[in-house]
Design a protein around this motif. Sequence first.
Motif, short mmCIF file in Angstrom:
data_model
loop_
_atom_site.label_atom_id
_atom_site.label_comp_id
_atom_site.label_asym_id
_atom_site.label_seq_id
_atom_site.Cartn_x
_atom_site.Cartn_y
_atom_site.Cartn_z
N ASP A 1 49.06 35.72 37.91
CA ASP A 1 47.91 35.21 38.65
C ASP A 1 46.97 34.35 37.82
OD1 ASP A 1 48.93 36.60 40.75
OD2 ASP A 1 47.53 38.29 40.60
N TYR A 2 46.78 34.71 36.54
CA TYR A 2 45.73 34.04 35.75
C TYR A 2 46.20 33.42 34.45
CZ TYR A 2 42.63 36.41 39.02
OH TYR A 2 42.01 36.84 40.15
N GLY A 3 47.41 33.72 34.00
CA GLY A 3 47.93 33.06 32.81
C GLY A 3 47.68 33.80 31.50
N ASN B 1 32.19 35.39 31.28
CA ASN B 1 31.26 35.79 32.34
C ASN B 1 31.77 37.03 33.06
OD1 ASN B 1 33.34 34.94 33.97
ND2 ASN B 1 32.45 32.92 34.33
N PHE B 2 30.98 37.45 34.03
CA PHE B 2 31.30 38.68 34.74
C PHE B 2 32.59 38.56 35.53
CE2 PHE B 2 27.32 41.05 34.17
CZ PHE B 2 27.87 42.32 34.09
N GLU B 3 32.86 37.37 36.04
CA GLU B 3 34.06 37.15 36.83
C GLU B 3 35.30 37.46 35.98
OE1 GLU B 3 34.49 36.81 39.80
OE2 GLU B 3 36.54 36.02 40.00
N THR B 4 35.30 36.97 34.74
CA THR B 4 36.42 37.24 33.84
C THR B 4 36.57 38.74 33.62
OG1 THR B 4 36.01 35.15 32.73
CG2 THR B 4 37.37 36.75 31.56
N LEU B 5 35.42 39.40 33.37
CA LEU B 5 35.45 40.84 33.12
C LEU B 5 36.01 41.57 34.34
CD1 LEU B 5 34.66 43.00 31.02
CD2 LEU B 5 32.53 43.29 32.29
N ARG B 6 35.59 41.12 35.53
CA ARG B 6 36.06 41.75 36.76
C ARG B 6 37.58 41.63 36.89
NH1 ARG B 6 37.71 40.68 41.52
NH2 ARG B 6 37.65 38.44 41.17
N LEU C 1 45.49 37.26 29.67
CA LEU C 1 46.22 38.39 29.10
C LEU C 1 45.69 38.70 27.70
CD1 LEU C 1 48.49 40.47 28.76
CD2 LEU C 1 50.00 38.60 28.09
N LEU C 2 45.45 37.65 26.91
CA LEU C 2 44.96 37.87 25.54
C LEU C 2 43.57 38.50 25.57
CD1 LEU C 2 46.22 34.60 23.83
CD2 LEU C 2 47.34 36.83 23.97
N ALA C 3 42.73 38.02 26.49
CA ALA C 3 41.39 38.61 26.62
C ALA C 3 41.51 40.08 27.03
CB ALA C 3 40.58 37.84 27.65
N ALA C 4 42.43 40.36 27.95
CA ALA C 4 42.63 41.74 28.41
C ALA C 4 43.14 42.61 27.25
CB ALA C 4 43.61 41.78 29.57
N PHE D 1 42.80 32.64 17.06
CA PHE D 1 42.05 31.80 18.00
C PHE D 1 41.42 32.69 19.06
CE2 PHE D 1 46.24 32.15 19.83
CZ PHE D 1 46.06 32.20 21.19
N ILE D 2 40.34 32.19 19.64
CA ILE D 2 39.65 32.97 20.67
C ILE D 2 40.21 32.56 22.02
CG2 ILE D 2 37.41 33.37 21.78
CD1 ILE D 2 36.22 33.06 18.91
N PRO D 3 40.68 33.52 22.82
CA PRO D 3 41.28 33.18 24.11
C PRO D 3 40.38 32.27 24.94
CG PRO D 3 41.52 35.52 23.69
CD PRO D 3 40.67 34.96 22.58
N ASP D 4 40.98 31.29 25.55
CA ASP D 4 40.22 30.28 26.30
C ASP D 4 39.92 30.79 27.70
OD1 ASP D 4 39.10 27.99 27.23
OD2 ASP D 4 41.01 26.94 27.51
N VAL D 5 38.91 31.66 27.81
CA VAL D 5 38.49 32.15 29.13
C VAL D 5 36.98 32.02 29.20
CG1 VAL D 5 40.37 33.81 29.44
CG2 VAL D 5 38.29 34.53 28.28
N PRO D 6 36.43 31.80 30.40
CA PRO D 6 34.98 31.76 30.51
C PRO D 6 34.40 33.15 30.23
CG PRO D 6 36.02 31.56 32.68
CD PRO D 6 37.11 31.51 31.68
#
Lengths: 475, 139
Positions: free
Chosen positions: A82-84, A211-216, A88-91, A204-209
């Motif tokens: 769903d998100y790439g 914000n709360f949306e990412t956390l959700r 996954l790396l952020a998770a 490297f730092i995962p390329d995600v915004p």
Amino acid sequence: MQSLKEQWFGNIRGDILSGIVVALALIPEAIAFSIIAGVDPMVGLYASFCIATIIAFVGGRPAMISAATGAMALVMADLVADYGLNYLLAATILTGIVQVLLGVFGIAKLMRFIPNAVMIGFVNALAILIFMAQVPHFLGEGWLTYVFIAVTLLIVYTVPRFVKAIPAPLIAIVVLTAAAFISGAELKTIGDLGNITQSLPSFFIPDVPFNFETLRIILPYSLALAVVGLLESLLTSQIVDDMTDTKSDKNREARGQGIANFVNGFFGGMAGCAMIGQSVINVKSGGRGRLSTLVAGLCLMFLILVLGDLVVDIPMPVLVGIMIMVCIGTFDWGSFKYIITAPRADAVVMLVTVAIVIYTDNLAIGVIIGVILSALFFVASISKVKIKEQGTTYFIEGPLFFASTQSFIQAFEQVSQKEITIDLSSSHLWDESAVGAVAKIVSKLEEQGIAVQVKGLNPASEKLYNKLLGLSGGH
Amino acid sequence: MYQYILLAADGSENAIRAAKEAIKLASFTESSLIDLVYVVDFEKSKSDVLHAASPESLEIGRRRKIAPIEQLIKEAGITYKVTLLKGEPGPEIVRYANEANVDIVIIGSRGLNSLREMVLGSVSHKVMKRVKCPALIVK
């Protein structure tokens, strides 16, 4: 427990040799689990390198092997689809944080609350899901695919009888990759599903915004990954404890898994955990110390740097065959007997755990529901109080507490004798409900003109009885 | 004669027959000791851990496998101890026997036919070939 020096250098020769064996056995699995997760093979290989190398230092169970695993790959597959990769790396990083916290709060103690019916269900569901993930790779792929799978299985199950030093899956890969190359057979290869880059992982730092949306999005996956990872890691550590007759620090292992995943996420690796199969291979090959895990990680990375461009030519059916072997090894074949011989409730919990995992495609949900279900069964089974009537004496067998008092009270609704004794020596009063029930029965019967004597209270029950009824303890 | 007798047991019928022979031998010598050795195969570790509710029940489950033999030795009034080892049964018994300098190893043979023996390998045969002391294989 051994000293740190012993944990590292107590078994140098055995650890180096077994570490190499494990590295060879890890490569096909790391690639296959990457494919299950839906990412490039490098993501699983980097994860295996990072996790094994880090856990060698921060883990609590020497000689246990942690890397990219099937259980974790299955949990993360939807997130990747769903998100790439970056999500996954952020998770993975968040999973690490959750695991460190759980380790700090002493998660290991909670493990004892997970009944073995749930654990058996967990490994069985895992085996079934890994197998189901292989089906698209062979169904409708032509007869040659089936031949290659069959030969792979033949090799991995017969060759170890004669050749013990080299892992059989590796032999299957070398022989069949060569066979495919020479015969020019048209088979899907690993290269068709992803790339191998011959370079070390970099930070490297995962390329995600941020914000709360990412956390959700990532939090539910991170929680599930943390639970599944710790569950498999702590189960594996028990198995390694048993095999080596040594103890391990389970909370340190939980924190170590967290640290390993946290760092791993910044180096482009997918979340991982301990692996039962690889840890068993390590111990069987003579690995006992932390050095074996470190050698496995380093050796794996070295092999990828040197042989990377050959890896892409490995035919998929060989990898599928190896995964089928992993399923057969993961599945608990004692389960069939277990369903018949175990208490009915346990068998149900095991089957329900498997069914829920397969239905939801989520190992964490299956485990949680399994634990709740078995807790309910447990309460239901101990809330049955047996009452035996002998003359005018009523023997109460089983604990009295909020869930069991109802049937206890009902038993005394119809009493025909003029005088009775309630014998509680095979029982225990656990709470206010129990004390209340006894008091209620006594006063009700006395109202009907029946003389009641209560005897056989054990000291703890008597203390509670007196306390809750405001009586002073006579003894 | 034989002071320190290693009796390798696996909870099978043959192991009981071997135990009976061990008791006979032990009763010839005063102050003899039977070391009842049970090897938990590495391959069994995973399923044993999975099926045990706790480390304590794991331990007791394994002790139960050799309980009938323990009973036999106890009834014969012979001094004994129980040793649980982990590993591959054949090599593990050999290593233990050689390190502990036992006087004799007694082991039951599973009585496999020759084909099965070729595939599975005979533990008793391996032990007999590699221990440095006399070995008694009981059919």
